[in-house]
Write an enzyme that holds these catalytic residues in place. Structure first.
Site, short mmCIF file in Angstrom:
data_model
loop_
_atom_site.label_atom_id
_atom_site.label_comp_id
_atom_site.label_asym_id
_atom_site.label_seq_id
_atom_site.Cartn_x
_atom_site.Cartn_y
_atom_site.Cartn_z
N HIS A 1 0.85 -1.20 0.00
CA HIS A 1 0.00 0.00 0.00
C HIS A 1 0.88 1.25 0.00
O HIS A 1 0.62 2.20 -0.75
CB HIS A 1 -0.87 0.06 1.27
CG HIS A 1 -1.91 -1.01 1.38
ND1 HIS A 1 -2.06 -1.79 2.50
CD2 HIS A 1 -2.89 -1.40 0.52
CE1 HIS A 1 -3.08 -2.62 2.34
NE2 HIS A 1 -3.61 -2.41 1.14
N LYS B 1 -16.70 -6.66 6.97
CA LYS B 1 -15.41 -7.32 6.75
C LYS B 1 -14.74 -7.89 8.00
O LYS B 1 -13.74 -8.57 7.90
CB LYS B 1 -14.46 -6.36 6.03
CG LYS B 1 -14.62 -6.40 4.52
CD LYS B 1 -13.34 -6.07 3.81
CE LYS B 1 -13.41 -6.42 2.34
NZ LYS B 1 -12.21 -6.04 1.62
N ARG C 1 -2.33 -6.36 -8.29
CA ARG C 1 -1.24 -7.32 -8.07
C ARG C 1 -1.29 -8.48 -9.04
O ARG C 1 -0.28 -9.11 -9.32
CB ARG C 1 -1.32 -7.90 -6.66
CG ARG C 1 -0.89 -6.97 -5.58
CD ARG C 1 -1.43 -7.42 -4.25
NE ARG C 1 -2.89 -7.30 -4.24
CZ ARG C 1 -3.64 -7.46 -3.16
NH1 ARG C 1 -3.09 -7.77 -2.02
NH2 ARG C 1 -4.95 -7.31 -3.23
N SER D 1 -2.79 -7.49 3.23
CA SER D 1 -3.03 -7.35 4.67
C SER D 1 -3.33 -8.72 5.27
O SER D 1 -2.91 -9.02 6.38
CB SER D 1 -4.19 -6.40 4.92
OG SER D 1 -3.91 -5.12 4.41
P1 ADP Z 1 -9.86 -3.54 -0.33
O1 ADP Z 1 -10.55 -4.31 0.77
O2 ADP Z 1 -10.60 -2.32 -0.76
O3 ADP Z 1 -9.40 -4.36 -1.48
P2 ADP Z 1 -7.13 -3.36 0.56
O4 ADP Z 1 -6.64 -2.60 1.75
O5 ADP Z 1 -6.94 -4.83 0.59
O6 ADP Z 1 -8.62 -2.92 0.42
O7 ADP Z 1 -6.45 -2.81 -0.76
C1 ADP Z 1 -6.63 -1.49 -1.19
C2 ADP Z 1 -6.07 -1.34 -2.58
O8 ADP Z 1 -4.67 -1.57 -2.57
C3 ADP Z 1 -6.64 -2.35 -3.60
O9 ADP Z 1 -6.74 -1.70 -4.86
C4 ADP Z 1 -5.58 -3.43 -3.64
O10 ADP Z 1 -5.59 -4.10 -4.89
C5 ADP Z 1 -4.32 -2.59 -3.48
N1 ADP Z 1 -3.21 -3.36 -2.92
C6 ADP Z 1 -3.21 -4.12 -1.83
N2 ADP Z 1 -2.01 -4.71 -1.63
C7 ADP Z 1 -1.22 -4.29 -2.66
C8 ADP Z 1 0.13 -4.56 -3.07
N3 ADP Z 1 0.91 -5.39 -2.40
N4 ADP Z 1 0.58 -3.94 -4.18
C9 ADP Z 1 -0.22 -3.12 -4.89
N5 ADP Z 1 -1.49 -2.84 -4.59
C10 ADP Z 1 -1.99 -3.41 -3.48
#
Ligand code: ADP
Length: 172
Positions: A25, A49, A98, A136
């Site tokens: 992130h 969630k 990803r 996460s």
């Molecule tokens: P959500 O529940 O909205 O998917 P996340 O916190 O899991 O929330 O992710 C938020 C955004 O960040 C999403 O677009 C996800 O694809 C992106 N994201 C999460 N991890 C990574 C990573 N390692 N590299 C690039 N983008 C990421």
């Protein structure tokens, strides 16, 4: 923190769960912050969630890890993303990708957001390959077994995870 919107400013919103914020992130935040005048990292308050960290804790961790990025602000929201973006005076939604699996889900989300707010453009940023496996959920899984999450999250998040895991163990 709510910074004022100045006309002509390019404002983008990076919405997500951030439960907790990872290096993946943070990489997207850092790169996106260079593309816009202002980037609002917005924690979605999504009750369905069952998150590990409260919205307040997630916001606090995001504030800590973005403290050196002056044009990044952290916020939380309950609305639809499309409505929230409008309220913030933003015209771009940033999301990270990803994998092909991410792409399918993100395409659906972006199309929905476009339908709800035609003024908002979703922009995708590809993960840095070193973080392509990072989520996460993976971080929470490793931390729950007291595994090493150095390099996957910041020091502040690592400490918060340790505290949370110990709190949970104490309740068992
Ligand atoms: P959500 O529940 O909205 O998917 P996340 O916190 O899991 O929330 O992710 C938020 C955004 O960040 C999403 O677009 C996800 O694809 C992106 N994201 C999460 N991890 C990574 C990573 N390692 N590299 C690039 N983008 C990421």
């Amino acid at each position: 923190m709510n910074k004022e919107v100045h006309s002509g400013e390019r404002v983008a919103v990076y919405p997500g769960s951030f439960d907790p914020v990872t290096m993946g992130h943070l990489d997207i935040i850092t790169r996106a912050s260079k593309q816009f005048d202002r980037l609002v990292v917005a924690v979605l308050n999504n009750k369905s969630k069952n998150p590990l960290f409260s919205v307040e804790e997630r916001v606090e961790l995001l504030e800590m890890v973005t403290k050196d990025l002056p044009n990044v602000e952290v916020d939380s929201f309950r609305d639809l993303t499309a409505s929230y973006v409008r309220v913030k005076g933003a015209d771009v939604i940033v999301r990270g990708i990803r994998s092909v699996t991410d792409f399918e889900y993100e395409l659906q989300l972006a199309s929905l957001n476009k339908k709800l707010n035609k003024d908002a453009e979703t922009i995708f940023m590809m993960t840095d390959p070193i973080y392509s496996y990072l989520s996460s959920s993976v971080v929470k899984e490793i931390a729950s077994f007291n595994g090493d999450v150095t390099d996957l999250v910041s020091k502040e998040v690592e400490e918060a995870l340790r505290r949370k895991v110990n709190e949970k163990k104490a309740l068992e």
